[in-house]
Design an enzyme around this catalytic site. Structure first.
Site, PDB file in Angstrom:
ATOM      1  N   ASP A   1       0.839  -1.202   0.000  1.00  0.00           N
ATOM      2  CA  ASP A   1       0.000   0.000   0.000  1.00  0.00           C
ATOM      3  C   ASP A   1       0.876   1.255   0.000  1.00  0.00           C
ATOM      4  O   ASP A   1       1.573   1.526   0.981  1.00  0.00           O
ATOM      5  CB  ASP A   1      -0.905  -0.024   1.242  1.00  0.00           C
ATOM      6  CG  ASP A   1      -2.056   0.954   1.107  1.00  0.00           C
ATOM      7  OD1 ASP A   1      -2.124   1.661   0.085  1.00  0.00           O
ATOM      8  OD2 ASP A   1      -2.892   1.016   2.035  1.00  0.00           O
ATOM      9  N   ASP A   2       0.850   1.984  -1.081  1.00  0.00           N
ATOM     10  CA  ASP A   2       1.578   3.263  -1.217  1.00  0.00           C
ATOM     11  C   ASP A   2       3.092   3.088  -1.323  1.00  0.00           C
ATOM     12  O   ASP A   2       3.837   4.035  -1.041  1.00  0.00           O
ATOM     13  CB  ASP A   2       1.275   4.223  -0.047  1.00  0.00           C
ATOM     14  CG  ASP A   2      -0.175   4.678   0.011  1.00  0.00           C
ATOM     15  OD1 ASP A   2      -0.984   4.199  -0.818  1.00  0.00           O
ATOM     16  OD2 ASP A   2      -0.502   5.500   0.878  1.00  0.00           O
TER      17      ASP A   2
ATOM     18  N   CYS B   1      -6.215   3.906  -3.333  1.00  0.00           N
ATOM     19  CA  CYS B   1      -6.415   2.511  -2.905  1.00  0.00           C
ATOM     20  C   CYS B   1      -7.607   1.773  -3.499  1.00  0.00           C
ATOM     21  O   CYS B   1      -7.445   0.754  -4.163  1.00  0.00           O
ATOM     22  CB  CYS B   1      -6.528   2.458  -1.386  1.00  0.00           C
ATOM     23  SG  CYS B   1      -5.066   3.060  -0.549  1.00  0.00           S
TER      24      CYS B   1
ATOM     25  N   ARG C   1      -7.424  -1.360  -6.210  1.00  0.00           N
ATOM     26  CA  ARG C   1      -7.678  -2.751  -5.803  1.00  0.00           C
ATOM     27  C   ARG C   1      -8.775  -3.382  -6.661  1.00  0.00           C
ATOM     28  O   ARG C   1      -8.719  -4.565  -7.013  1.00  0.00           O
ATOM     29  CB  ARG C   1      -8.058  -2.796  -4.316  1.00  0.00           C
ATOM     30  CG  ARG C   1      -6.838  -2.670  -3.449  1.00  0.00           C
ATOM     31  CD  ARG C   1      -7.078  -1.986  -2.117  1.00  0.00           C
ATOM     32  NE  ARG C   1      -5.844  -1.319  -1.736  1.00  0.00           N
ATOM     33  CZ  ARG C   1      -4.835  -1.887  -1.095  1.00  0.00           C
ATOM     34  NH1 ARG C   1      -4.943  -3.123  -0.676  1.00  0.00           N
ATOM     35  NH2 ARG C   1      -3.727  -1.226  -0.853  1.00  0.00           N
TER      36      ARG C   1
ATOM     37  N   LYS D   1      -5.118  -5.936   3.634  1.00  0.00           N
ATOM     38  CA  LYS D   1      -6.058  -4.832   3.405  1.00  0.00           C
ATOM     39  C   LYS D   1      -7.018  -5.173   2.264  1.00  0.00           C
ATOM     40  O   LYS D   1      -6.587  -5.586   1.193  1.00  0.00           O
ATOM     41  CB  LYS D   1      -5.267  -3.575   3.048  1.00  0.00           C
ATOM     42  CG  LYS D   1      -6.133  -2.390   2.668  1.00  0.00           C
ATOM     43  CD  LYS D   1      -5.295  -1.146   2.506  1.00  0.00           C
ATOM     44  CE  LYS D   1      -6.124   0.004   1.932  1.00  0.00           C
ATOM     45  NZ  LYS D   1      -5.349   1.252   1.857  1.00  0.00           N
TER      46      LYS D   1
ATOM     47  N   HIS E   1     -10.431  -3.145   1.445  1.00  0.00           N
ATOM     48  CA  HIS E   1     -10.811  -1.814   0.939  1.00  0.00           C
ATOM     49  C   HIS E   1     -11.706  -1.832  -0.297  1.00  0.00           C
ATOM     50  O   HIS E   1     -11.653  -0.944  -1.148  1.00  0.00           O
ATOM     51  CB  HIS E   1      -9.561  -0.944   0.683  1.00  0.00           C
ATOM     52  CG  HIS E   1      -9.811   0.487   1.041  1.00  0.00           C
ATOM     53  ND1 HIS E   1      -8.882   1.492   0.881  1.00  0.00           N
ATOM     54  CD2 HIS E   1     -10.924   1.088   1.538  1.00  0.00           C
ATOM     55  CE1 HIS E   1      -9.396   2.645   1.270  1.00  0.00           C
ATOM     56  NE2 HIS E   1     -10.636   2.419   1.673  1.00  0.00           N
TER      57      HIS E   1
ATOM     58  N   SER F   1      -8.086   1.149   5.054  1.00  0.00           N
ATOM     59  CA  SER F   1      -6.764   1.735   5.299  1.00  0.00           C
ATOM     60  C   SER F   1      -6.450   1.780   6.780  1.00  0.00           C
ATOM     61  O   SER F   1      -7.343   1.940   7.623  1.00  0.00           O
ATOM     62  CB  SER F   1      -6.699   3.147   4.725  1.00  0.00           C
ATOM     63  OG  SER F   1      -6.885   3.094   3.342  1.00  0.00           O
TER      64      SER F   1
ATOM     65  N   HIS G   1       1.536   2.287   3.980  1.00  0.00           N
ATOM     66  CA  HIS G   1       0.574   3.389   4.141  1.00  0.00           C
ATOM     67  C   HIS G   1       0.782   3.990   5.527  1.00  0.00           C
ATOM     68  O   HIS G   1       1.077   3.272   6.485  1.00  0.00           O
ATOM     69  CB  HIS G   1      -0.838   2.805   4.000  1.00  0.00           C
ATOM     70  CG  HIS G   1      -1.947   3.799   3.873  1.00  0.00           C
ATOM     71  ND1 HIS G   1      -2.399   4.536   4.935  1.00  0.00           N
ATOM     72  CD2 HIS G   1      -2.700   4.163   2.806  1.00  0.00           C
ATOM     73  CE1 HIS G   1      -3.398   5.313   4.526  1.00  0.00           C
ATOM     74  NE2 HIS G   1      -3.595   5.109   3.230  1.00  0.00           N
TER      75      HIS G   1
ATOM     76  N   ASP H   1      -0.182  -0.671  -4.803  1.00  0.00           N
ATOM     77  CA  ASP H   1      -1.497  -0.204  -5.278  1.00  0.00           C
ATOM     78  C   ASP H   1      -1.467   1.191  -5.892  1.00  0.00           C
ATOM     79  O   ASP H   1      -2.363   1.573  -6.636  1.00  0.00           O
ATOM     80  CB  ASP H   1      -2.542  -0.260  -4.150  1.00  0.00           C
ATOM     81  CG  ASP H   1      -2.315   0.798  -3.085  1.00  0.00           C
ATOM     82  OD1 ASP H   1      -1.149   1.219  -2.876  1.00  0.00           O
ATOM     83  OD2 ASP H   1      -3.297   1.219  -2.446  1.00  0.00           O
ATOM     84  N   ASN H   2      -0.458   1.977  -5.542  1.00  0.00           N
ATOM     85  CA  ASN H   2      -0.313   3.333  -6.117  1.00  0.00           C
ATOM     86  C   ASN H   2       1.016   3.901  -5.643  1.00  0.00           C
ATOM     87  O   ASN H   2       1.718   3.291  -4.837  1.00  0.00           O
ATOM     88  CB  ASN H   2      -1.482   4.257  -5.717  1.00  0.00           C
ATOM     89  CG  ASN H   2      -1.772   4.298  -4.238  1.00  0.00           C
ATOM     90  OD1 ASN H   2      -2.778   3.784  -3.770  1.00  0.00           O
ATOM     91  ND2 ASN H   2      -0.872   4.879  -3.462  1.00  0.00           N
TER      92      ASN H   2
ATOM     93  N   LYS I   1       1.221   9.479  -5.251  1.00  0.00           N
ATOM     94  CA  LYS I   1      -0.151   9.003  -4.999  1.00  0.00           C
ATOM     95  C   LYS I   1      -1.194  10.093  -5.256  1.00  0.00           C
ATOM     96  O   LYS I   1      -0.993  11.255  -4.887  1.00  0.00           O
ATOM     97  CB  LYS I   1      -0.223   8.574  -3.534  1.00  0.00           C
ATOM     98  CG  LYS I   1      -1.605   8.226  -3.017  1.00  0.00           C
ATOM     99  CD  LYS I   1      -1.523   7.768  -1.572  1.00  0.00           C
ATOM    100  CE  LYS I   1      -2.902   7.494  -0.997  1.00  0.00           C
ATOM    101  NZ  LYS I   1      -2.842   6.904   0.343  1.00  0.00           N
TER     102      LYS I   1
HETATM  103 MG    MG Z   1      -2.642   2.960  -1.472  1.00  0.00          MG
END
Ligand code: MG
Length: 473
Positions: free
Chosen positions: A47-48, A87, A91, A144, A146, A169, A242, A294-295, A315
């Site tokens: 994540d991130d 996010c 996903r 995660k 989401h 998150s 994240h 994811d980003n 992001k």
């Molecule tokens: Mg993310």
């Protein structure tokens, strides 16, 4: 003469040893496959985590020996993209193989789902887990989610046999008023009162986030050991890096990069454990493992956010730093090792995995994912030559071949500039200018025309899904 023969012999030994080392470096580790048939699929989704955050992608002070090795044994993609720069839609893109505009999992009213959101991934979507289940796979989601935290939207209602994780998150359910930076290096877990679920049941709240990365890894390792007789799909979606950042005590202070580096190094350690478990269990030669994010990095959190390396912004934006991420594919003995500079997308993981499983990609809807297996196995040119960059429900940019046109640009989180609509799109050649610094629209009108046509074709058959993110309690 004696001396000459001596030096000649020593040199020969040296050359032989170096060659041997090279061979050892490039050859996959030896394993014994215990089961043939469709491969196991393991997707590790951070994540991130930014494009520039791993040793193998050039970070100078985050040490990631396991991911570096994974990249050298497998394929490292340098033009690998997510389906959205935040996010929830990202996903949805991975798990449905479709731009989130089609499923309704993106919105101009709410960029992601929140703990008071009403909806989630529509039941009509066919997730990767559902498609693999059709082919007899065991499936688990760890980490995660989401894509909707209400029971009907959770992983166990979307093709996964089991779920263990935080359903959104790790910064949500914030309790009390405090400044992130006042306690950034030692945040009390109760300040982010997120639940930890087993299937649909809450088992811990607030989730103990210091050990969450470690526990996710342990769950994955356990799952591999327990399910080695049948094909399995593990979707391991780490909550970190994240923000807020948490790491186990044994990794705190382990990196020169500070807490953010500690977090990445713990994730890297977990990847090492997963890959060595696959080797020890004799499954490595029948398992595709993909590592991605994811980003791009959450750069408004300064040194607590990651790095997009030489890419622009992060992001939340449709600049490269928001959408291009590390993409590492590993399957010893099957994948042709090397660096792949062709384009790929997380949506392609969907189609590739279903095809490898011997399944059918849904034909009653548009699926945007492409099958990358020929590129992975033989280094053939990637089938992907374009990408549409959505922000919410609007097209902000598109890439065709080397060229990317920005129709709208906008920063995120108070950074990287206000919203601007470009009547003549901004044009960049991403192969020679990956940082999007040198605007070249005037000299390459023909490329803009081609990209305009690409977008027109994309819109022709586009059915916009009902906005699933906007409604809240
Ligand atoms: Mg993310």
């Amino acid at each position: 003469m004696k001396n000459l023969i001596f030096y000649f012999t020593i040199s020969l030994c040296f050359i032989f040893n170096s060659c041997q080392e090279k061979v050892n470096e490039t050859n996959p580790p030896e394993t014994t496959t215990t089961r043939s048939g469709p491969p196991n699929i393991v997707v590790i989704f951070c994540d991130d985590l930014g494009y520039g955050d791993l040793g193998t992608y050039g970070h100078p002070s985050i040490v990631t020996p396991n991911l570096d090795k994974m990249a050298s044994e497998g394929q490292k993609w340098t033009n690998f993209y997510v389906g959205a720069s935040v996010c929830t839609p990202s996903r949805a893109a991975l798990l449905t193989g479709r731009y989130p505009i089609r499923s309704g999992m993106c919105s101009d009213k709410s960029r992601v789902l929140f703990p008071n959101s009403i909806n989630g991934l529509p039941e009509s979507e066919i997730t990767l887990a559902e498609a693999l289940k059709e082919k007899g796979y065991k499936t688990t989601c760890i980490g995660k989610w989401h894509l909707g935290h209400k029971k009907q939207f959770l992983p166990t209602n979307n093709g996964f046999d089991s779920y263990f994780g935080i359903p959104y998150s790790n910064d949500m359910d914030r309790k009390g008023k405090f400044e992130y930076w006042d306690e950034a290096d030692n945040i009390p877990i109760a300040h982010y009162n997120v639940p930890l679920l087993q299937d649909t049941r809450e088992i811990e709240r607030p989730a103990e986030q210091h050990t969450i990365t470690k526990r996710y890894t342990e769950k994955a390792v356990e799952y591999i050991k327990e399910n080695k007789e049948e094909p399995f799909f593990i979707y391991l979606a780490h909550n970190l890096p994240h923000i807020p950042l948490f790491t186990s005590p044994e990794f705190k202070g382990s990196s020169l990069r500070g807490l953010y580096g500690d977090v990445i190094q713990e994730i890297d350690n977990g990847v090492g454990k997963i890959l060595s478990t696959l080797k020890e269990e004799g499954l490595a030669e029948n398992t595709l493992v993909v590592f991605t994010s994811d980003n791009g990095p959450w750069r408004s959190f300064k040194d607590h956010g990651g790095s997009s390396g030489l890419l622009r912004a992060g992001k939340g934006t449709t600049w490269e730093g928001g959408m291009r991420v590390p993409g590492i594919f590993w399957w010893p003995g099957k994948i042709n090792p090397g660096v792949q500079t062709g384009m790929g997308s997380t949506m392609d993981i969907y189609t590739t995995a279903i095809k490898l499983a011997g399944g059918e990609v849904p034909s009653d809807r548009i699926v945007d994912g492409l099958d990358l297996s020929e590129t992975l196995f033989s280094n053939a040119t990637s089938p992907r030559d374009h990408l549409i960059y959505y922000r919410g429900q609007s097209i902000f940019a598109a890439r065709l071949g080397n060229f990317k046109a920005h129709y709208i640009t906008q920063g995120a989180y108070g950074m990287f500039g206000k919203k601007e609509v470009h009547n003549t799109p901004l044009l960049y050649n991403l192969s020679v200018d990956p940082s999007e610094e040198y605007e070249i629209s005037e000299a390459h009108q023909e490329e803009i025309t081609k990209i305009n046509t690409l977008i027109a074709n994309h819109k022709k058959d586009l059915v916009v899904g009902k906005d699933m993110l906007a409604d809240r309690e």
